[in-house]
Each structure stands twice: as structure tokens, then as C-alpha cells.
Design a protein around this motif. Structure first.
Motif, PDB file in Angstrom:
ATOM      1  N   PRO A 100       0.086  -1.143  -0.022  1.00 17.55           N
ATOM      2  CA  PRO A 100       0.393   0.169   0.025  1.00 17.55           C
ATOM      3  C   PRO A 100       0.877   1.340  -0.054  1.00 17.55           C
ATOM      4  O   PRO A 100       1.506   1.739   1.335  1.00 17.55           O
ATOM      5  CB  PRO A 100      -0.815   0.216   1.427  1.00 17.55           C
ATOM      6  N   GLY A 101       0.947   1.629  -1.118  1.00 16.27           N
ATOM      7  CA  GLY A 101       1.711   3.367  -1.282  1.00 16.27           C
ATOM      8  C   GLY A 101       3.169   3.742  -1.117  1.00 16.27           C
ATOM      9  O   GLY A 101       4.065   4.007  -0.570  1.00 16.27           O
ATOM     10  N   LEU A 102       3.921   1.886  -1.507  1.00 11.99           N
ATOM     11  CA  LEU A 102       5.147   1.997  -1.693  1.00 11.99           C
ATOM     12  C   LEU A 102       5.276   2.399  -2.407  1.00 11.99           C
ATOM     13  O   LEU A 102       6.985   3.273  -2.742  1.00 11.99           O
ATOM     14  CB  LEU A 102       5.294   0.345  -1.391  1.00 11.99           C
ATOM     15  N   GLY A 127      -1.255  -3.626  -4.118  1.00 10.10           N
ATOM     16  CA  GLY A 127      -0.972  -1.709  -4.984  1.00 10.10           C
ATOM     17  C   GLY A 127       0.372  -2.091  -5.763  1.00 10.10           C
ATOM     18  O   GLY A 127       0.781  -3.152  -6.538  1.00 10.10           O
ATOM     19  N   SER A 128       1.199  -0.756  -5.326  1.00  9.91           N
ATOM     20  CA  SER A 128       2.434  -1.319  -6.125  1.00  9.91           C
ATOM     21  C   SER A 128       3.012  -2.513  -5.494  1.00  9.91           C
ATOM     22  O   SER A 128       4.124  -2.625  -6.778  1.00  9.91           O
ATOM     23  CB  SER A 128       3.118  -0.296  -5.453  1.00  9.91           C
ATOM     24  N   ALA A 129       3.555  -3.185  -4.409  1.00  5.68           N
ATOM     25  CA  ALA A 129       4.051  -4.988  -5.146  1.00  5.68           C
ATOM     26  C   ALA A 129       3.396  -5.505  -5.876  1.00  5.68           C
ATOM     27  O   ALA A 129       4.156  -6.048  -6.566  1.00  5.68           O
ATOM     28  CB  ALA A 129       4.172  -5.083  -3.834  1.00  5.68           C
ATOM     29  N   PRO A 152      -5.221  -8.183  -5.559  1.00 10.42           N
ATOM     30  CA  PRO A 152      -5.386  -7.109  -6.740  1.00 10.42           C
ATOM     31  C   PRO A 152      -6.958  -6.528  -7.203  1.00 10.42           C
ATOM     32  O   PRO A 152      -7.545  -6.806  -6.785  1.00 10.42           O
ATOM     33  CB  PRO A 152      -4.810  -7.472  -7.912  1.00 10.42           C
ATOM     34  N   HIS A 153      -6.585  -5.346  -7.524  1.00  5.37           N
ATOM     35  CA  HIS A 153      -7.717  -4.701  -8.376  1.00  5.37           C
ATOM     36  C   HIS A 153      -7.515  -5.405 -10.009  1.00  5.37           C
ATOM     37  O   HIS A 153      -6.732  -5.730  -9.827  1.00  5.37           O
ATOM     38  CB  HIS A 153      -7.936  -2.833  -8.568  1.00  5.37           C
ATOM     39  N   GLU A 154      -8.584  -5.130 -11.255  1.00  2.00           N
ATOM     40  CA  GLU A 154      -8.625  -5.996 -11.960  1.00  2.00           C
ATOM     41  C   GLU A 154      -7.445  -4.875 -13.169  1.00  2.00           C
ATOM     42  O   GLU A 154      -6.486  -6.611 -13.996  1.00  2.00           O
ATOM     43  CB  GLU A 154      -9.885  -5.721 -12.734  1.00  2.00           C
ATOM     44  N   ILE A 155      -6.942  -3.700 -12.678  1.00  2.49           N
ATOM     45  CA  ILE A 155      -5.766  -3.932 -13.918  1.00  2.49           C
ATOM     46  C   ILE A 155      -4.948  -4.517 -13.112  1.00  2.49           C
ATOM     47  O   ILE A 155      -3.129  -4.404 -13.881  1.00  2.49           O
ATOM     48  CB  ILE A 155      -5.537  -1.961 -13.525  1.00  2.49           C
ATOM     49  N   GLY A 216      -9.095  -0.538  -0.837  1.00  3.92           N
ATOM     50  CA  GLY A 216      -8.237  -1.712  -1.251  1.00  3.92           C
ATOM     51  C   GLY A 216      -7.245  -1.669  -0.103  1.00  3.92           C
ATOM     52  O   GLY A 216      -6.618  -1.860   0.678  1.00  3.92           O
ATOM     53  N   ASP A 217      -6.763  -0.160   0.509  1.00  2.74           N
ATOM     54  CA  ASP A 217      -5.850  -0.357   1.746  1.00  2.74           C
ATOM     55  C   ASP A 217      -5.850  -0.656   2.492  1.00  2.74           C
ATOM     56  O   ASP A 217      -5.207  -1.517   3.468  1.00  2.74           O
ATOM     57  CB  ASP A 217      -4.992   1.152   1.444  1.00  2.74           C
ATOM     58  N   THR A 218      -7.377  -0.504   3.130  1.00  2.00           N
ATOM     59  CA  THR A 218      -8.132  -0.484   4.170  1.00  2.00           C
ATOM     60  C   THR A 218      -8.571  -2.343   4.299  1.00  2.00           C
ATOM     61  O   THR A 218      -8.484  -2.810   4.969  1.00  2.00           O
ATOM     62  CB  THR A 218      -9.349   0.493   4.296  1.00  2.00           C
TER      63      THR A 218
HETATM   64  N1  LIG Z   1      -4.098   7.985   0.237  1.00  2.00           N
HETATM   65  C1  LIG Z   1      -3.117   7.069  -0.842  1.00  2.00           C
HETATM   66  O1  LIG Z   1      -2.228   7.027  -0.216  1.00  2.00           O
HETATM   67  C2  LIG Z   1      -3.627   6.004  -1.499  1.00  2.00           C
HETATM   68  C3  LIG Z   1      -2.494   5.400  -2.211  1.00  2.00           C
HETATM   69  N2  LIG Z   1      -2.694   4.573  -3.093  1.00  2.00           N
HETATM   70  C4  LIG Z   1      -1.483   3.615  -3.249  1.00  2.00           C
HETATM   71  O2  LIG Z   1      -1.623   3.938  -4.840  1.00  2.00           O
HETATM   72  C5  LIG Z   1      -1.170   3.002  -5.811  1.00  2.00           C
HETATM   73  C6  LIG Z   1      -0.930   2.958  -6.876  1.00  2.00           C
HETATM   74  O3  LIG Z   1      -2.640   2.110  -6.942  1.00  2.00           O
HETATM   75  P1  LIG Z   1      -3.828   2.609  -7.911  1.00  2.00           P
HETATM   76  O4  LIG Z   1      -5.065   1.316  -7.894  1.00  2.00           O
HETATM   77  O5  LIG Z   1      -4.034   4.538  -7.800  1.00  2.00           O
HETATM   78  O6  LIG Z   1      -2.414   2.791  -8.767  1.00  2.00           O
HETATM   79  P2  LIG Z   1      -2.219   1.760 -10.289  1.00  2.00           P
HETATM   80  O7  LIG Z   1      -1.538   2.380 -11.028  1.00  2.00           O
HETATM   81  O8  LIG Z   1      -2.920   0.583  -9.431  1.00  2.00           O
HETATM   82  O9  LIG Z   1      -4.239   1.567 -11.012  1.00  2.00           O
HETATM   83  C7  LIG Z   1      -4.402   2.710 -12.375  1.00  2.00           C
HETATM   84  C8  LIG Z   1      -5.710   3.338 -12.304  1.00  2.00           C
HETATM   85  O10 LIG Z   1      -6.467   2.000 -12.689  1.00  2.00           O
HETATM   86  C9  LIG Z   1      -7.047   2.092 -12.188  1.00  2.00           C
HETATM   87  N3  LIG Z   1      -8.187   1.375 -11.194  1.00  2.00           N
HETATM   88  C10 LIG Z   1      -8.288   1.259 -10.883  1.00  2.00           C
HETATM   89  N4  LIG Z   1      -9.086  -0.661 -10.327  1.00  2.00           N
HETATM   90  C11 LIG Z   1      -9.563  -0.128 -12.079  1.00  2.00           C
HETATM   91  C12 LIG Z   1     -10.831  -1.058 -12.331  1.00  2.00           C
HETATM   92  N5  LIG Z   1     -11.255  -2.310 -10.959  1.00  2.00           N
HETATM   93  N6  LIG Z   1     -11.477  -1.116 -14.059  1.00  2.00           N
HETATM   94  C13 LIG Z   1     -10.579  -0.066 -14.360  1.00  2.00           C
HETATM   95  N7  LIG Z   1      -9.721   0.973 -14.636  1.00  2.00           N
HETATM   96  C14 LIG Z   1      -9.477   0.943 -12.448  1.00  2.00           C
HETATM   97  C15 LIG Z   1      -7.237   3.850 -11.275  1.00  2.00           C
HETATM   98  O11 LIG Z   1      -8.228   4.784 -11.741  1.00  2.00           O
HETATM   99  C16 LIG Z   1      -5.850   3.373 -11.032  1.00  2.00           C
HETATM  100  O12 LIG Z   1      -6.099   4.988 -10.944  1.00  2.00           O
HETATM  101  C17 LIG Z   1      -0.585   1.745  -4.790  1.00  2.00           C
HETATM  102  O13 LIG Z   1      -0.093   1.723  -4.271  1.00  2.00           O
HETATM  103  C18 LIG Z   1      -2.022   2.096  -3.619  1.00  2.00           C
HETATM  104  O14 LIG Z   1      -2.005   1.566  -2.242  1.00  2.00           O
HETATM  105  C19 LIG Z   1      -3.881   4.365  -3.515  1.00  2.00           C
HETATM  106  O15 LIG Z   1      -4.243   3.341  -2.476  1.00  2.00           O
HETATM  107  C20 LIG Z   1      -5.060   5.547  -4.003  1.00  2.00           C
HETATM  108  C21 LIG Z   1      -4.738   5.523  -2.059  1.00  2.00           C
END
Ligand SMILES: NC(=O)C1=CN([C@@H]2O[C@H](COP(=O)(O)OP(=O)(O)OC[C@H]3O[C@@H](n4cnc5c(N)ncnc54)[C@H](O)[C@@H]3O)[C@@H](O)[C@H]2O)[C@@H](O)CC1
Ligand SMILES: Nc1ncnc2c1ncn2[C@@H]1O[C@H](COP(=O)(O)OP(=O)(O)O)[C@@H](O)[C@H]1O
Ligand SMILES: [Mg+2]
Length: 281
Positions: A100-102, A127-129, A152-155, A216-218
Motif C-alpha cells: 500500500p502506497g509503497l 498495490g505497488s508490490a 489486486p484490483h482488475e488492472i 483497498g489499502d483498508t
Molecule cells: N491515499 C493514498 O496514499 C493512496 C495510495 N494508493 C496507492 O497507490 C498505488 C497505486 O494504486 P492505484 O490503484 O491508484 O494505481 P494503479 O496504477 O494500480 O491503477 C491505475 C488506475 O487504474 C484504475 N483502476 C483501478 N481499479 C480499476 C478497475 N477495477 N477497473 C478499471 N480501472 C481501474 C484507477 O483509476 C487507477 O488509478 C498503490 O500502492 C496504492 O496502495 C491508492 O490506494 C489510493 C490512495
């Protein structure tokens, strides 16, 4: 596909033994939060503490220390540049969350490889890992002795599995999870969980009021706390954690247009109390 229900949660959340102590209820380490995304690690840590982990350590960029303790004084802190302390905490933890946020820069890679070398019980990779692992063959070679759970989320799943969203069918997802020798929590509307045991579970709750960064972090913190403190069927414990996350969101969404990740964390203690006694919230 097993549809996860409240019954799964009630089976998992047991009344605590009177003689329990911090160690009884598990040690969790969360590794994440670079200088720009400390909130992700803080949200994972607060969720782990509020979901009942006995001892939680946040291993993060030191810029996040003050903010962390302002919100979660219960958590301990390690500077993620202190590699010896990081490795010791990871090695001693029942459940480790990394990602998360790494971020995905050189520091993140160094930190992640230390985690992969030392995790030996349960490792949740988020997340980033996930993104780093998908893109770096050196990291792929570091196979930890721990049980692995990807969230993971779908991406992120597309990156790790090579399956486009259209190709992410239950059969292909299950096959990829087996190939990765891991459980996979595929987060989406109708989250699916592919267990290494072969069991496949799914959510029929949750909704767009959850579409806020940090959700997702939560979830990683809730999964870590459940797996660290509850004994028994690990598949059902993971299912129960994922259900709890969305069930609290659904309950709050009755009076909200958007549910914030921190509000889910803030409602864990009450929710778990009610589910423990089989009471309906
Ligand atoms: N407050 C914070 O510091 C936050 C930090 N985050 C961290 O940011 C890093 C990158 O994660 P992200 O998920 O933002 O970026 P990613 O680079 O993994 O995803 C890129 C983009 O894909 C899109 N996406 C996400 N889920 C999708 C889905 N199911 N279908 C289609 N598009 C989708 C979103 O717009 C997302 O920004 C992770 O380490 C994460 O933990 C995020 O969790 C957001 C909050
Ligand atoms: N429309 C939706 N329906 C159901 N769940 C959703 C929806 N949008 C987001 N979520 C949930 O919110 C979480 C988002 O995870 P993720 O994208 O990793 O968030 P983060 O910003 O913390 O990285 C997942 O648990 C996902 O299932
Ligand atoms: Mg995420």
C-alpha cells in the motif's frame, strides 16, 4: 463459486479467551507508504489495529511517523530504510502486508525484496508490490516461504496475470492463481476470491460508494488482522474479512452517498462485536 454470507463472519469471529494477551491475537507488519503515499499505509495499519490485531507495526518512510501516531498511537513504527529492523519485524510477524502506497522506485524494490526474503508465515501482496512483481523478473525469483495472498484490483491483476479484463474469467483466474501458488482476492464489483485450496468464493455485496482511494489499502489491514488473530479454516477467515469490509460499507451507505475507507475502519469494533454474538447490526 461459494457466495460469502454473514454466516461465514459469525463462524470466524469467536468470543475471546479470558487469558488472552497481545501476542495471542497476532503480530502484523504493514510495509508501505513512501513520502507521497503515507495515507495508504496509515489506512492499512488503522484497519489492522481496529480489526483486532494484537500488535501492529508500520514500516514506512519516516515522513509518515507523526501522522501515523496522530491517528493510530497503538501502532509501532520502523523506518523502512532501517533494513535490519525491517527484516526482524517481518520475520517475527504472523501476517505481513506489503505494497500500500509503497511506490515502484528503487527504494520500493529494495524494501520489497527484503520482505520477500524474510516473510515466513502469511504475506499479503497489494498495490505497488503487485505492480513491481509483475514487471520485475528479479523479484519474481524471490519465492518466500510464506503463504501468499494477492489482493489486486482488475488492472493490477491484468499486470500480474497477463489476462485482460475481458479475459479474467473464473476458469482463467483460478488457473493463474494456481500457477502463482497463491490465494487471489480479485477486487471489483462482485469481488472473487480464488483460494489455493481450489475453493472459489465471491461477494454479492458492496457498491460504487466504495470507489474511493484507500478502500483497498483498508481491506489489506482487515485481512491481516483476521488472519493473524483467528484460528481455523484460513479460507473462511479470508472470506469473512473481505465480507466484513463490504458489509460495513453497505450498512454505512444507507445514509451516505460515499463511504470513506476510514469510516469502515472506525466501525470495525462495533461490527465485530455484533457479529461475534450473532447479533444483527
Ligand atoms: N491515499 C493514498 O496514499 C493512496 C495510495 N494508493 C496507492 O497507490 C498505488 C497505486 O494504486 P492505484 O490503484 O491508484 O494505481 P494503479 O496504477 O494500480 O491503477 C491505475 C488506475 O487504474 C484504475 N483502476 C483501478 N481499479 C480499476 C478497475 N477495477 N477497473 C478499471 N480501472 C481501474 C484507477 O483509476 C487507477 O488509478 C498503490 O500502492 C496504492 O496502495 C491508492 O490506494 C489510493 C490512495
Ligand atoms: N463499484 C464497486 N463495487 C464494489 N466494490 C467496489 C467498487 N468500487 C470499489 N470497490 C472496492 O473498493 C476496493 C478498491 O480497491 P483498490 O482499487 O485497491 O483501492 P485503493 O485505492 O485502496 O488501492 C476494493 O475492495 C473494491 O472491491
Ligand atoms: Mg489498491
Amino acid at each position: 463459486m461459494h457466495v460469502i454470507t454473514q454466516k461465514d463472519v459469525e463462524n470466524v469471529i469467536q468470543k475471546r479467551i479470558e487469558t488472552g494477551h497481545k501476542g495471542t491475537f497476532g503480530r502484523v507488519s504493514v510495509i508501505g507508504g513512501n513520502a507521497n503515499m503515507g495515507g495508504a499505509a496509515i489506512m492499512a495499519v488503522q484497519a489492522a489495529v481496529k480489526a483486532g490485531a494484537g500488535l501492529t507495526t508500520c514500516i514506512s518512510h519516516k515522513a509518515n511517523l507523526t501522522a501515523l501516531h496522530a491517528r493510530v498511537p497503538e501502532a509501532m513504527f520502523i523506518d523502512y530504510f532501517d533494513n535490519d529492523a525491517l527484516c526482524k519485524s517481518v520475520f517475527q510477524s504472523n501476517v505481513v502486508v506489503v505494497g500500500p502506497g509503497l511506490g515502484t522506485d528503487e527504494t520500493a524494490k529494495q524494501v520489497f525484496s527484503s520482505v520477500l526474503k524474510n516473510a515466513n508465515q502469511t504475506l499479503i501482496i497489494d498495490g505497488s508490490a503487485i505492480t513491481m512483481l509483475a514487471e520485475d523478473d528479479q523479484l519474481k525469483k524471490l519465492t518466500p516461504s510464506a503463504k501468499i495472498i494477492f489482493t489486486p484490483h482488475e488492472i493490477e491483476w491484468q499486470r500480474l496475470s497477463g489476462l485482460s479484463q475481458a479475459e479474467q474469467t473464473p476458469a482463467k483466474n483460478a488457473a493463474k492463481a494456481l500457477e502463482l501458488n497463491a490465494d487471489v482476492v480479485l477486487k471489483k464489483h462482485g469481488t472473487e476470491i480464488y483460494h489455493l485450496s481450489g475453493k472459489c468464493s465471491k461477494l454479492t455485496i458492496g457498491g460504487p460508494y466504495m470507489s474511493t482511494g484507500g478502500m483497498g489499502d483498508t481491506l489489506t489491514g482487515i485481512c491481516a488482522a483476521f488472519l493473524a488473530q483467528f484460528k481455523g479454516d484460513q479460507d473462511q477467515i479470508l472470506d469473512a474479512a473481505v465480507y466484513t469490509h463490504s458489509d460495513i460499507a453497505d450498512l454505512l451507505a444507507k445514509e451516505r452517498y460515499v463511504v470513506l475507507p476510514s469510516e469502515i475502519a472506525d466501525n470495525l469494533q462495533k461490527y465485530m462485536k455484533h457479529r461475534c454474538n450473532g447479533q444483527i447490526l
